[in-house]
Design an enzyme around this catalytic site. Structure first.
Site, PDB file in Angstrom:
ATOM      1  N   GLY A 154       2.294  -1.131   2.989  1.00 40.72           N
ATOM      2  CA  GLY A 154       1.428  -0.752   1.872  1.00 40.72           C
ATOM      3  C   GLY A 154       1.991   0.364   1.016  1.00 40.72           C
ATOM      4  O   GLY A 154       1.281   0.942   0.195  1.00 40.72           O
TER       5      GLY A 154
ATOM      6  N   LYS B 237      -6.375  -7.803   5.752  1.00 37.63           N
ATOM      7  CA  LYS B 237      -6.967  -6.511   6.130  1.00 37.63           C
ATOM      8  C   LYS B 237      -8.457  -6.527   5.779  1.00 37.63           C
ATOM      9  O   LYS B 237      -9.073  -7.583   5.821  1.00 37.63           O
ATOM     10  CB  LYS B 237      -6.233  -5.351   5.450  1.00 37.63           C
ATOM     11  CG  LYS B 237      -4.719  -5.451   5.582  1.00 37.63           C
ATOM     12  CD  LYS B 237      -4.046  -4.167   5.253  1.00 37.63           C
ATOM     13  CE  LYS B 237      -2.546  -4.371   5.205  1.00 37.63           C
ATOM     14  NZ  LYS B 237      -1.798  -3.142   5.291  1.00 37.63           N
TER      15      LYS B 237
ATOM     16  N   SER C  81       5.546  -4.289   2.873  1.00 35.68           N
ATOM     17  CA  SER C  81       5.819  -4.413   1.435  1.00 35.68           C
ATOM     18  C   SER C  81       6.722  -5.596   1.091  1.00 35.68           C
ATOM     19  O   SER C  81       7.586  -5.490   0.212  1.00 35.68           O
ATOM     20  CB  SER C  81       6.399  -3.103   0.885  1.00 35.68           C
ATOM     21  OG  SER C  81       5.466  -2.045   1.056  1.00 35.68           O
TER      22      SER C  81
ATOM     23  N   ASN D 278      -2.087 -11.130   6.026  1.00 38.62           N
ATOM     24  CA  ASN D 278      -3.064 -10.250   6.663  1.00 38.62           C
ATOM     25  C   ASN D 278      -3.898  -9.634   5.538  1.00 38.62           C
ATOM     26  O   ASN D 278      -3.446  -8.732   4.858  1.00 38.62           O
ATOM     27  CB  ASN D 278      -2.328  -9.153   7.457  1.00 38.62           C
ATOM     28  CG  ASN D 278      -3.274  -8.080   7.959  1.00 38.62           C
ATOM     29  OD1 ASN D 278      -4.482  -8.288   8.032  1.00 38.62           O
ATOM     30  ND2 ASN D 278      -2.720  -6.928   8.310  1.00 38.62           N
TER      31      ASN D 278
ATOM     32  N   HIS E 233      -1.704  -4.072  15.283  1.00 39.34           N
ATOM     33  CA  HIS E 233      -1.290  -3.653  13.941  1.00 39.34           C
ATOM     34  C   HIS E 233      -1.266  -2.118  13.896  1.00 39.34           C
ATOM     35  O   HIS E 233      -2.108  -1.459  14.510  1.00 39.34           O
ATOM     36  CB  HIS E 233      -2.254  -4.218  12.894  1.00 39.34           C
ATOM     37  CG  HIS E 233      -1.746  -4.060  11.495  1.00 39.34           C
ATOM     38  ND1 HIS E 233      -1.804  -2.856  10.823  1.00 39.34           N
ATOM     39  CD2 HIS E 233      -1.141  -4.934  10.663  1.00 39.34           C
ATOM     40  CE1 HIS E 233      -1.263  -3.006   9.624  1.00 39.34           C
ATOM     41  NE2 HIS E 233      -0.848  -4.266   9.501  1.00 39.34           N
TER      42      HIS E 233
ATOM     43  N   GLU F 269       7.002  -4.142  12.053  1.00 32.06           N
ATOM     44  CA  GLU F 269       6.436  -3.562  10.841  1.00 32.06           C
ATOM     45  C   GLU F 269       6.649  -2.045  10.858  1.00 32.06           C
ATOM     46  O   GLU F 269       5.847  -1.306  11.454  1.00 32.06           O
ATOM     47  CB  GLU F 269       4.940  -3.846  10.761  1.00 32.06           C
ATOM     48  CG  GLU F 269       4.593  -5.318  10.713  1.00 32.06           C
ATOM     49  CD  GLU F 269       3.267  -5.542  10.010  1.00 32.06           C
ATOM     50  OE1 GLU F 269       3.268  -6.287   9.021  1.00 32.06           O
ATOM     51  OE2 GLU F 269       2.253  -4.965  10.423  1.00 32.06           O
TER      52      GLU F 269
ATOM     53  N   GLU G 149      -2.233  -0.088  11.815  1.00 27.62           N
ATOM     54  CA  GLU G 149      -3.483   0.545  11.359  1.00 27.62           C
ATOM     55  C   GLU G 149      -4.483   0.651  12.507  1.00 27.62           C
ATOM     56  O   GLU G 149      -5.311   1.557  12.532  1.00 27.62           O
ATOM     57  CB  GLU G 149      -4.050  -0.239  10.169  1.00 27.62           C
ATOM     58  CG  GLU G 149      -3.206   0.013   8.920  1.00 27.62           C
ATOM     59  CD  GLU G 149      -3.220  -1.115   7.906  1.00 27.62           C
ATOM     60  OE1 GLU G 149      -4.074  -2.018   8.002  1.00 27.62           O
ATOM     61  OE2 GLU G 149      -2.350  -1.096   7.009  1.00 27.62           O
TER      62      GLU G 149
HETATM   63  C1  PEP Z   1       0.552  -5.518   6.885  1.00 24.90           C
HETATM   64  O1  PEP Z   1      -0.582  -5.129   6.691  1.00 24.90           O
HETATM   65  O2  PEP Z   1       0.825  -6.081   7.958  1.00 24.90           O
HETATM   66  C2  PEP Z   1       1.555  -5.323   5.838  1.00 24.90           C
HETATM   67  C3  PEP Z   1       2.796  -5.628   6.088  1.00 24.90           C
HETATM   68  O3  PEP Z   1       1.102  -4.804   4.644  1.00 24.90           O
HETATM   69  P1  PEP Z   1       1.940  -4.755   3.254  1.00 24.90           P
HETATM   70  O4  PEP Z   1       2.578  -6.104   3.061  1.00 24.90           O
HETATM   71  O5  PEP Z   1       0.883  -4.486   2.215  1.00 24.90           O
HETATM   72  O6  PEP Z   1       2.927  -3.666   3.374  1.00 24.90           O
END
Ligand code: PEP
Length: 258
Positions: free
Chosen positions: A178, A13, A217, A11, A96, A172, A98
């Site tokens: 992040g 983003k 992460s 992803n 997601h 998630e 976000e």
């Molecule tokens: C994500 O944006 O779905 C995500 C898991 O980000 P990160 O791997 O940077 O934590």
């Protein structure tokens, strides 16, 4: 060895430029091994055509990071799932954190988006996950359960039995996205097992086939342990998907346990 094929989806983003993407896509394509694992790039809308071109003829596939809850019409700025099918899209991330957080997307809206994706013949990657405050309050399963139940209810109401097997869920935890703070493999497995159990309660026959990704992460150094959990079927990768060597390292970890 699981009967479910591992899936690693990047992803990006809201990151990228034409020049940076070209190099990233070239490097990922050159190193991709999809023998035992699906490898997917979810790019921002303006770069989907570039991504499609760069991956053409490879075994990698690509997806979008969101879509409209509507099929078409007067929804300025929105992109429908049907539009995405016009040029080879396979996957769409919906819900997601976000988007839930910064765009106030409710679970009902996320479910409506998932149905649009399914109706268009694409695969939704439905994200669920709790905040740190919710985890600390021991509400993780309540929150994740409610987010998932909205999808279950929408699927039941739609009455399209063939859609159920296409759904992918991504767990998630918001506190791990992040932040560099990953859920332990045991924490991830607990929630993944809960998700599969909830799915079994709703759609008995398709629970064993449901792919449940972990996101938050994930890096080459922690991917193998996460992916080795019995109910972790791959990863949704944010930051590390912007670096070819890290994304390929995570993909290699998925291949190794597949
Ligand atoms: C994500 O944006 O779905 C995500 C898991 O980000 P990160 O791997 O940077 O934590």
């Amino acid at each position: 060895m699981s009967a479910r094929r591992k899936l690693v989806a990047g992803n990006w983003k809201m990151n990228g430029t034409l020049a940076a993407n070209a190099e990233l896509l070239r490097a990922v394509r050159a190193g991709a091994d999809t023998a035992a694992c699906d490898l997917v790039i979810c790019a921002p809308f303006p770069y989907l055509a570039q991504t499609a071109d760069a991956l053409l003829g490879s075994t990698m596939t690509w997806g979008a990071q969101d879509c409209s809850a509507h099929a078409q019409g007067a929804y300025t700025g929105e992109v429908s799932a049907v539009m995405l099918t016009d040029f080879g899209c396979r996957w769409v991330i919906v819900g997601h954190s976000e988007r839930r957080q910064y765009h106030a997307e409710s679970s009902a809206l996320v479910a409506a988006k998932a149905l649009q994706v399914l109706r268009a013949g694409l695969t939704p990657i439905v994200c669920v996950g709790e905040t740190l405050a919710e985890r600390d309050a021991r509400q993780t399963l309540v929150v994740v359960g409610a987010q998932l139940q909205a999808i279950v209810d929408a699927l039941k109401e739609a009455g399209q039995a063939q859609w159920i097997a296409r759904v992918v869920v991504a767990y998630e935890p918001v506190w791990a996205i992040g932040t560099g703070r990953t859920a332990t493999s045991a924490q991830a497995q607990d929630v993944h097992a809960f998700i599969r159990q909830l799915w079994r309660g709703a759609f008995a026959g398709s629970a064993d086939g449901l792919r449940i990704l972990y996101g938050g992460s994930v890096k080459p150094g922690n991917a193998a342990e996460l992916f080795a959990q019995p109910d972790v079927d791959g990863g949704l990768i944010g930051g590390a998907s912007l670096k070819a060597d890290e994304f390929l390292g995570i993909a290699a970890a998925a291949q190794a346990v597949a």
